[in-house]
Motif scaffolding. Sequence first.
Motif, PDB file in Angstrom:
ATOM      1  N   ASP A 137       0.854  -1.196   0.000  1.00  0.00           N
ATOM      2  CA  ASP A 137       0.000   0.000   0.000  1.00  0.00           C
ATOM      3  C   ASP A 137       0.888   1.244   0.000  1.00  0.00           C
ATOM      4  N   GLU A 138       0.337   2.346  -0.490  1.00  0.00           N
ATOM      5  CA  GLU A 138       1.111   3.598  -0.613  1.00  0.00           C
ATOM      6  C   GLU A 138       2.440   3.307  -1.335  1.00  0.00           C
ATOM      7  N   ALA A 139       2.345   2.624  -2.465  1.00  0.00           N
ATOM      8  CA  ALA A 139       3.539   2.113  -3.154  1.00  0.00           C
ATOM      9  C   ALA A 139       4.452   3.221  -3.669  1.00  0.00           C
ATOM     10  N   HIS A 140       3.954   4.464  -3.762  1.00  0.00           N
ATOM     11  CA  HIS A 140       4.823   5.565  -4.208  1.00  0.00           C
ATOM     12  C   HIS A 140       5.991   5.774  -3.247  1.00  0.00           C
ATOM     13  N   CYS A 141       5.871   5.246  -2.015  1.00  0.00           N
ATOM     14  CA  CYS A 141       6.957   5.403  -1.033  1.00  0.00           C
ATOM     15  C   CYS A 141       8.220   4.653  -1.452  1.00  0.00           C
ATOM     16  N   VAL A 142       8.118   3.738  -2.428  1.00  0.00           N
ATOM     17  CA  VAL A 142       9.298   2.994  -2.877  1.00  0.00           C
ATOM     18  C   VAL A 142      10.149   3.831  -3.827  1.00  0.00           C
ATOM     19  N   LEU A 154      12.511  -0.267  -0.433  1.00  0.00           N
ATOM     20  CA  LEU A 154      13.377  -0.878  -1.447  1.00  0.00           C
ATOM     21  C   LEU A 154      13.696  -2.335  -1.117  1.00  0.00           C
ATOM     22  N   LYS A 155      13.571  -2.698   0.171  1.00  0.00           N
ATOM     23  CA  LYS A 155      13.880  -4.076   0.576  1.00  0.00           C
ATOM     24  C   LYS A 155      12.723  -5.045   0.291  1.00  0.00           C
ATOM     25  N   ILE A 156      11.544  -4.495  -0.041  1.00  0.00           N
ATOM     26  CA  ILE A 156      10.366  -5.354  -0.237  1.00  0.00           C
ATOM     27  C   ILE A 156      10.587  -6.328  -1.384  1.00  0.00           C
ATOM     28  N   SER A 157      11.308  -5.870  -2.417  1.00  0.00           N
ATOM     29  CA  SER A 157      11.522  -6.739  -3.585  1.00  0.00           C
ATOM     30  C   SER A 157      12.218  -8.045  -3.184  1.00  0.00           C
ATOM     31  N   GLY A 158      12.938  -8.025  -2.037  1.00  0.00           N
ATOM     32  CA  GLY A 158      13.604  -9.235  -1.548  1.00  0.00           C
ATOM     33  C   GLY A 158      12.639 -10.348  -1.195  1.00  0.00           C
ATOM     34  N   LEU A 159      11.352 -10.009  -0.964  1.00  0.00           N
ATOM     35  CA  LEU A 159      10.355 -11.040  -0.664  1.00  0.00           C
ATOM     36  C   LEU A 159      10.095 -11.950  -1.868  1.00  0.00           C
ATOM     37  N   LYS A 160      10.450 -11.457  -3.060  1.00  0.00           N
ATOM     38  CA  LYS A 160      10.207 -12.228  -4.285  1.00  0.00           C
ATOM     39  C   LYS A 160      10.898 -13.603  -4.239  1.00  0.00           C
ATOM     40  N   LYS A 180       5.423   5.994 -11.341  1.00  0.00           N
ATOM     41  CA  LYS A 180       4.837   4.696 -11.719  1.00  0.00           C
ATOM     42  C   LYS A 180       5.919   3.748 -12.243  1.00  0.00           C
ATOM     43  N   GLU A 181       6.750   4.230 -13.145  1.00  0.00           N
ATOM     44  CA  GLU A 181       7.822   3.401 -13.714  1.00  0.00           C
ATOM     45  C   GLU A 181       8.788   2.952 -12.622  1.00  0.00           C
ATOM     46  N   SER A 182       9.095   3.887 -11.694  1.00  0.00           N
ATOM     47  CA  SER A 182      10.007   3.590 -10.594  1.00  0.00           C
ATOM     48  C   SER A 182       9.432   2.512  -9.676  1.00  0.00           C
ATOM     49  N   ILE A 183       8.126   2.576  -9.379  1.00  0.00           N
ATOM     50  CA  ILE A 183       7.486   1.590  -8.496  1.00  0.00           C
ATOM     51  C   ILE A 183       7.628   0.182  -9.085  1.00  0.00           C
ATOM     52  N   ILE A 184       7.311   0.052 -10.362  1.00  0.00           N
ATOM     53  CA  ILE A 184       7.352  -1.263 -11.020  1.00  0.00           C
ATOM     54  C   ILE A 184       8.763  -1.835 -10.996  1.00  0.00           C
ATOM     55  N   ASN A 185       9.754  -0.982 -11.261  1.00  0.00           N
ATOM     56  CA  ASN A 185      11.155  -1.448 -11.273  1.00  0.00           C
ATOM     57  C   ASN A 185      11.658  -1.761  -9.877  1.00  0.00           C
ATOM     58  N   ASP A 186      11.400  -0.844  -8.924  1.00  0.00           N
ATOM     59  CA  ASP A 186      11.975  -0.984  -7.581  1.00  0.00           C
ATOM     60  C   ASP A 186      11.351  -2.134  -6.786  1.00  0.00           C
ATOM     61  N   LEU A 187      10.108  -2.488  -7.102  1.00  0.00           N
ATOM     62  CA  LEU A 187       9.474  -3.619  -6.416  1.00  0.00           C
ATOM     63  C   LEU A 187       9.763  -4.944  -7.131  1.00  0.00           C
ATOM     64  N   GLY A 188      10.384  -4.850  -8.289  1.00  0.00           N
ATOM     65  CA  GLY A 188      10.704  -6.076  -9.033  1.00  0.00           C
ATOM     66  C   GLY A 188       9.468  -6.798  -9.539  1.00  0.00           C
TER      67      GLY A 188
END
Length: 631
Positions: A137-142, A154-160, A180-188
């Motif tokens: 939630d509030e994914a713009h924070c990434v 930025l560490k959330i992508s590690g859950l993948k 938007k582009e940053s969220i998709i990339n940074d969350l993997g």
Amino acid sequence: MPEALQILQKYWKHNKFRSLQNEIINSVLDGEDTFALMPTGGGKSICFQVPAMMQEGICLVISPLVALMKDQVANLQKRGIKAIALTGGIKSDEMIDLLDNCQFGNYKFLYLSPERLQSDWILERIKNLPINLITIDEAHCVSQWGHDFRPAYLKISGLKKHFPKIPFLALTATATPKVKESIINDLGLHNPKVFEKSFARENIAYMVFEVEDKLFRIEQILKKNPQPSIIYVRNRKSCLDISSQLQSLGFKATYYHGGLTSKEKDKNMQSWMNEEAQVIVATNAFGMGIDKANVKTVIHIQLPENLENYYQEAGRAGRNGEKAYAALLTSPSDILQTENQFINILPDKKFLNQMYIKLCNYFQIAYGEGINEQFTFNLHHFCLKYEFPTLKTYNAMQFLDRQGIINLSQEFSEKITLQFLIPSKEVIRYMSLNPNDEEIILAILRTYPGIYEMQTAFNLQLIVKKSNHTASEIQAVLNKLKEKDIIEYHSKNNDATLIFNEIREDERTINRIAKYLENQNELKKEQLKSVLYYINEKKVCKSKLILNYFGEKTDVDCGICSYCITKKNKKRDVTSLSKEIFALLQTEDLNSRDIQNRTKDSPDDVIFVLQHLLENNIILVKPNNKYTLKS
């Protein structure tokens, strides 16, 4: 497996989904990574709550806001759905119990902050849970370009790597194309399905008014639109001032800010929700989880910090689909005030480093120590001790909080406990020798009969009423009794609780996060420029300006904003109105309201011509806000 609509009807009592909700739910159920941009009021929480209820297991919800987590958990529990939030201040033993409940207690939702994922033991426990969906939630924070960047995201992508087959759902209400582009990339996110709801709110008229007397314009708006309204202000003092001024004008008004107790917040909010008060005057602490459909007007009387926040706050109007108004009142001094408020108080690296070291010294934390230590904290006392500017210090502490270095939780409460230490007959003897204190002591003893046996919570305002003495007189007596060892008296008046999440490393700590500070400072300056462009641009539809900011291109004017209305209405001839104002000012000095009443012209036309006359040095403004001819 139950249908999504059945779940919606059973738990949320809605008979149909809003736009895009069903499509997002189906994407998640198909196991797809999903990105959803749904502006405020779009119903984001349904998009993960419904699919989580349709499947076995538990939904992990990562959210940056403690208040929002608590609000959502309370709402789920009200509906008979088992949910838990791991918020700050929970001890390790209690945390273990809560995680046990998640594993063995058939819970459906686990809410936590991204900082919690940085604890190895918590991550290990989460890896063993039957996760069916991971919601951010509030994914713009990434994104470093988002308006509330938090590196822990930025560490959330590690859950993948731990949950390769579990879909990720990223949700945000405000994101520019870059974010938007940053969220998709940074969350993997892997080939995500992308759903974007338009930012257009066709029923909201975005109005920008340049006015001298904001209270007078508020009065005009509220009289014209007597339905529920929100007025957003910048600080707590303005909350009280504007609310009491509106009450004196005959409006039923209340207020809401972060300094109120939970009881006061609930009381004031319910007064407005139940329409016992037409207006609620609030800081940006108000709004989370608020979904009142028939708000007619949202008025901002100071410039917002950024268009993301403005859009969310303005969007609380008109959720019933009926025409509503988002009015932003400005005056020439606002720009300077806003720069002082938002730009000149941004902490730089040097100040941040200095403040952090003093903060550790303040609590006597040695180098290499301090992790998980908790303290009560008074910001004003700290600033006074080290001669730090309060707002800049607060911003620096908020930055450290967002980076996960500290947790700063607001309390704003005064707690007093009291116990008499001597027998009752000795208290009676004391009163006979000190008759001036008798009324206060008797009021306390009659109100709290068990005060001899234990430390008793003490309500100062109640004793003020019962004893007919002021709070300061009562406190003076309590201090005297304490000095004489007649009572044990504790008064705790702190405005925050502070937790250190890391060991003290001074410059090493600050150097690690300094680049984020520089990025955020630059971003805030750019965002303020966008706000100023929004209010100063007089030749473009206001709705179109907002849509363009969020990357939506449109050639169609909304037809209802302040620009569109001005374009429709034939403007008064500048020359003839200038002559009329000049003639009026030859006889006496007048303010803009007097001029408007005499000429019967619109406030916008009068202000426009007055500015024209000022720029051409034909008139002057006196300190009392009256216009006079230049001699």
